[in-house]
Design a protein around this motif. Structure first.
Motif, short mmCIF file in Angstrom:
data_model
loop_
_atom_site.label_atom_id
_atom_site.label_comp_id
_atom_site.label_asym_id
_atom_site.label_seq_id
_atom_site.Cartn_x
_atom_site.Cartn_y
_atom_site.Cartn_z
N TYR A 111 -39.16 115.13 115.03
CA TYR A 111 -37.94 114.66 114.76
C TYR A 111 -37.96 113.44 114.72
N TYR A 158 -36.36 112.33 107.47
CA TYR A 158 -35.29 113.62 107.38
C TYR A 158 -34.07 113.28 106.49
N TRP A 213 -32.33 116.61 103.08
CA TRP A 213 -31.17 117.13 102.48
C TRP A 213 -30.41 116.98 101.21
N ALA A 270 -28.22 119.21 119.09
CA ALA A 270 -28.89 118.99 117.61
C ALA A 270 -28.57 118.57 116.21
N GLY A 320 -29.03 115.40 114.99
CA GLY A 320 -29.35 114.40 114.48
C GLY A 320 -28.81 113.18 113.03
N TRP A 365 -24.10 117.77 109.72
CA TRP A 365 -22.67 118.13 110.23
C TRP A 365 -21.74 117.17 111.08
N ASP A 409 -28.76 115.70 121.76
CA ASP A 409 -30.39 115.29 120.76
C ASP A 409 -30.94 114.94 121.42
N GLY A 410 -32.14 115.41 121.26
CA GLY A 410 -33.42 114.92 122.40
C GLY A 410 -34.22 113.72 121.53
N SER A 411 -33.44 113.19 120.59
CA SER A 411 -33.95 111.62 119.24
C SER A 411 -33.51 110.54 119.25
N ALA A 471 -30.70 114.53 125.50
CA ALA A 471 -32.08 115.10 126.52
C ALA A 471 -32.23 116.32 126.13
N ASP A 472 -33.36 117.09 126.54
CA ASP A 472 -33.90 118.00 126.34
C ASP A 472 -32.85 119.20 126.19
N LEU A 473 -32.93 119.90 125.26
CA LEU A 473 -31.98 121.48 124.88
C LEU A 473 -32.08 122.41 125.87
N GLY A 506 -26.71 123.45 113.69
CA GLY A 506 -27.19 123.62 112.32
C GLY A 506 -28.90 123.34 112.73
N PHE A 507 -28.96 124.10 111.89
CA PHE A 507 -30.71 124.26 111.54
C PHE A 507 -31.67 123.94 112.57
N1 SAM Z 1 -28.00 119.74 112.57
C1 SAM Z 1 -28.96 118.42 111.58
C2 SAM Z 1 -29.10 119.33 110.54
O1 SAM Z 1 -28.63 120.68 110.21
O2 SAM Z 1 -29.41 118.20 109.61
C3 SAM Z 1 -30.69 118.43 112.84
C4 SAM Z 1 -31.56 119.61 112.56
S1 SAM Z 1 -33.70 119.25 112.78
C5 SAM Z 1 -33.98 120.00 112.00
C6 SAM Z 1 -33.58 119.15 114.70
C7 SAM Z 1 -32.74 118.68 115.13
O3 SAM Z 1 -33.45 119.41 116.82
C8 SAM Z 1 -33.97 117.28 115.30
O4 SAM Z 1 -32.13 116.01 115.14
C9 SAM Z 1 -34.29 117.08 116.53
O5 SAM Z 1 -34.62 115.75 117.13
C10 SAM Z 1 -33.69 117.99 117.64
N2 SAM Z 1 -34.59 118.58 118.51
C11 SAM Z 1 -35.73 118.80 119.01
N3 SAM Z 1 -36.05 119.54 119.45
C12 SAM Z 1 -35.08 118.93 120.46
C13 SAM Z 1 -35.53 119.49 122.06
N4 SAM Z 1 -35.67 119.77 122.89
N5 SAM Z 1 -33.74 119.12 122.83
C14 SAM Z 1 -33.12 117.95 122.09
N6 SAM Z 1 -32.68 118.22 120.69
C15 SAM Z 1 -34.12 118.89 119.83
#
Ligand code: SAM
Length: 223
Positions: A13, A20, A24, A64, A66, A70, A85-87, A107-109, A124-125
């Protein structure tokens, strides 16, 4: 992060952030032609209408978030919006992050938690990227972050929609290998649960929201 697949998923991500929103907005390789794009818009419209009908208020936690597809819908009625979000590259593209009511947490969720409690928790997603063996623990943490009477907004892909992605290279059970526009490949977790499986998991965690599905593409819960 010790799990190498979850680390690769987060890196995917981070590297995908700039492209990204093509997914969408059905641009470039995600442009599936007028009738498929119209189907995407119509089914997404059902989900956004359900979110709008929730009339989100109070303190909101979005997991997350992104690029904020949302977040921008959650923001208008809320008192505060916490975005975890981790990114950094994804968060940097989230327009809601610069609002005075927003707080961003990188942060790492799979490890992050908070003592704060929220009126709404949204994701979302994201849930399809939570491995099967971590689902119950994740949903109980969501339940723990809610105030009494708090509500959940959830949306993700239905199984057939996830398999139709033009970025998909191959699958191996719950592991999907995807390709970025520049050709780099990453293996990530993608688990699309049935409506019944997810309803059971929500209920086991103490989450009362009803899982619904659009005709072909999305699974969601709003309230
Ligand atoms: N919610 C947004 C959407 O619906 O468009 C983004 C969804 S995207 C599919 C997944 C999101 O999860 C990304 O923003 C990514 O950075 C985040 N992510 C992935 N692994 C993660 C982790 N371990 N901790 C935190 N965020 C993480």
């Amino acid at each position: 992060m010790t799990d190498p697949v979850l680390a690769e998923q987060l890196d995917y991500y981070e590297q995908r952030a700039a492209e990204y929103d093509d997914w969408w907005l059905r641009r470039g390789r995600y442009d599936a032609g007028p009738s498929e794009n119209a189907r995407w818009a119509a089914e997404l419209g059902e989900v956004t209408a359900a979110l709008d009908a929730m009339d989100v208020r109070g303190d909101v936690l979005e997991l997350a978030p992104g690029t904020g597809q949302w977040s921008r819908r959650l923001l208008p009625g809320c008192a505060s919006l916490t975005l975890v979000d981790g990114s950094p590259a994804m968060l940097a593209r989230n327009p809601a992050a610069s609002d005075a009511r927003a707080r961003t947490v990188r942060a790492d969720l799979f490890e992050w938690t908070t003592d704060d409690r929220f009126d709404v928790v949204a994701f979302g997603f994201w849930l399809s990227h939570v491995p099967a063996e971590r689902l119950a623990a994740f949903l109980s943490r969501v339940a723990g972050w809610l105030r009494p009477g708090g509500r959940v907004f959830y949306v993700d892909s239905r199984r057939e929609a996830a398999k139709a992605s033009p970025a998909l290279v191959s699958t191996d059970g719950d592991l999907h290998t995807r390709r970025l526009a520049d050709g780099r490949e990453f293996t990530i977790v993608k688990v699309c649960r049935t409506r019944e499986e997810l309803q059971e998991a929500f209920e086991a965690a103490g989450l009362a929201a009803e899982i619904r599905e659009t005709p072909t593409l999305f699974q969601y819960a709003a309230g």
